[in-house]
Design an enzyme around this catalytic site. Sequence first.
Site, PDB file in Angstrom:
ATOM      1  N   GLU A 167       0.608  -9.983   0.836  1.00  0.00           N
ATOM      2  CA  GLU A 167      -0.978 -10.047   0.599  1.00  0.00           C
ATOM      3  C   GLU A 167      -1.179  -9.622  -0.639  1.00  0.00           C
ATOM      4  OE1 GLU A 167      -3.185  -7.760   3.613  1.00  0.00           O
ATOM      5  OE2 GLU A 167      -2.583  -8.939   5.398  1.00  0.00           O
ATOM      6  N   GLU A 226       2.469 -11.562  10.021  1.00  0.00           N
ATOM      7  CA  GLU A 226       1.782 -10.408  10.888  1.00  0.00           C
ATOM      8  C   GLU A 226       0.581 -11.251  11.638  1.00  0.00           C
ATOM      9  OE1 GLU A 226       0.054  -7.501   8.243  1.00  0.00           O
ATOM     10  OE2 GLU A 226       1.850  -7.641   6.894  1.00  0.00           O
TER      11      GLU A 226
HETATM   12  O1  AHR Z   1      -0.633  -4.224   9.711  1.00  0.00           O
HETATM   13  C1  AHR Z   1      -1.585  -3.563   8.849  1.00  0.00           C
HETATM   14  C2  AHR Z   1      -1.999  -4.082   7.582  1.00  0.00           C
HETATM   15  O2  AHR Z   1      -2.338  -5.386   7.759  1.00  0.00           O
HETATM   16  C3  AHR Z   1      -0.906  -4.629   6.459  1.00  0.00           C
HETATM   17  O3  AHR Z   1      -0.219  -3.565   5.872  1.00  0.00           O
HETATM   18  C4  AHR Z   1      -1.121  -5.464   5.805  1.00  0.00           C
HETATM   19  O4  AHR Z   1      -0.324  -6.494   5.327  1.00  0.00           O
HETATM   20  C5  AHR Z   1      -2.429  -6.280   6.538  1.00  0.00           C
HETATM   21  O5  AHR Z   1      -3.550  -6.272   6.055  1.00  0.00           O
END
Ligand code: AHR
Length: 512
Positions: free
Chosen positions: A176, A300
């Site tokens: 990110e 994710e």
């Molecule tokens: O999964 C929680 C958070 O969500 C992670 O650390 C980040 O990559 C995303 O914003």
Amino acid sequence: MQSVQRVVVVPEETIGEINPYLHGHFAEHLGELIYPGICVPPDCNIPNTNGIRNDVVAALNPLNIPVLRWPGGCYADDYHWRDGIGPLENRPMRVNRHWGAAEEPNHFGTHEFMNFCRFVGAEPYFAGNVGSGTPAELRNWVEYCNFAGNSSLADERRTNGAEEPFKIRYWGIGNENWGCGGNMNPEQYADEFCRYRSFVSNYSGTQVEAIACGQDNADWDWTRRFMEHMRRNYHNRLRSVQGLAMHYYCGTAGTAIEYTNEQWLELLAKSYAIEGIVTGCRSIMDEYDAERRIKLILDEWGAWHPVEKGKPTGGLYQQNTMRDACVAALSLDVFHNQADKLFMANIAQLINVLQAVLLVEEDKCIKTPTYHVFDLYQPHKGAQAVRFETYADTVTDGGPSAHYCQTRYLERKTFALRAVHGSASVRDGALCVTAVNTHPTEAIELEVELHRSGWNEVQVVTLNADDIHAHNTFSQPENVQLAAPQTVTARDGFLRVPMPAGSVIRLQGKLA
Ligand code: AHR
């Protein structure tokens, strides 16, 4: 009278092999995931092997986790790998600044993570630190892990107990980086990616794959500008990118365990909108990478509910109900249907954080409804995805989130959540079909028509509960679990099976 909802499966129309990595997982140093979800003091009363919980390993083993991403998330861009090697007593105590300023004793580092991966049979995927690290730090981590020859870093690894290199293939270049990983714009990140990438080497036969930070949600601009900047500048630097990893959280509606029927549908719609994110992102990538060499990864994904009352806000602990099970099933079905491009997808996160497959508390460990979906869907892994078409009724255009859902479709297709979505795959002449009845109150009769094929005996397994809010607790750990398999008989290419409201189903049988 239950409505009949029809789907058609076309076994001869193949999409691509379903990479087992599409069923991947993610473990960040966040809340109660690593401590005590995985790692406990070796001398505590929770049975463990060198500090790794035995109950968690035993619960995860049947899932055959294909890949596990670590150590973050946001944490990755604040993680310095040297903090997590060597004798435990010498490791520094750090502040986990992203997640509630929690204490981070660094007792779970590179070697402990590798032990855990071995115990559960997962391929490791490391996320490197770009936000607060240096190319030299990442370069040295790769050598420490992967070099088999004579170097002081490889020797240090041996001294710390690992004679053989870890052979880590997948390296994320930051996380990110448009946000917590450095607040960069796509052009800045592309330049940083190249600088870091230049020092991530192949050692001793391990070909590394560098995964670039991709877009969040529907931020198409990030993907386009990253790809454009990489292509335009100097020697088509896109050649150094092996994967591009986007993130997509469908969020919440209500809370983890309290929601109305409308909120049920709203969350399922936002979850199904992931299809538009994947198709939108891949079409932009195709404009720059016509050979489809760069792998599309979903680093994710999952539901993100308000933190459970009484738990620390920085720990992202949430319960997991039948609604989350349907979110997981809808998402995995989308991934299978995109198997020709999507390479890996990692649900967030493994234990005690966000849409977890396990919850642990003291010496107890329970499986969530999401766990059971991953279990139910296992036969798809490595099989050939085939065309699955739904002709089921539309149940919502996204409700209050209709605009949200629609923009995820890049306005090329109209968003609709149907009463049934699913996927199908073939392996060794046997067909596996999975599907979700997305409706919170209406049971249906699922009609599966096989195009130019037939099947006879079909094994049926369902995941359902009397209440759409059903979940497992430490006192009732088996409230939600897979039903015993049943056998039904198809007539030629047609099969009808009942599906309770808000349920997930798997059908398996030999193709005639
Ligand atoms: O999964 C929680 C958070 O969500 C992670 O650390 C980040 O990559 C995303 O914003």
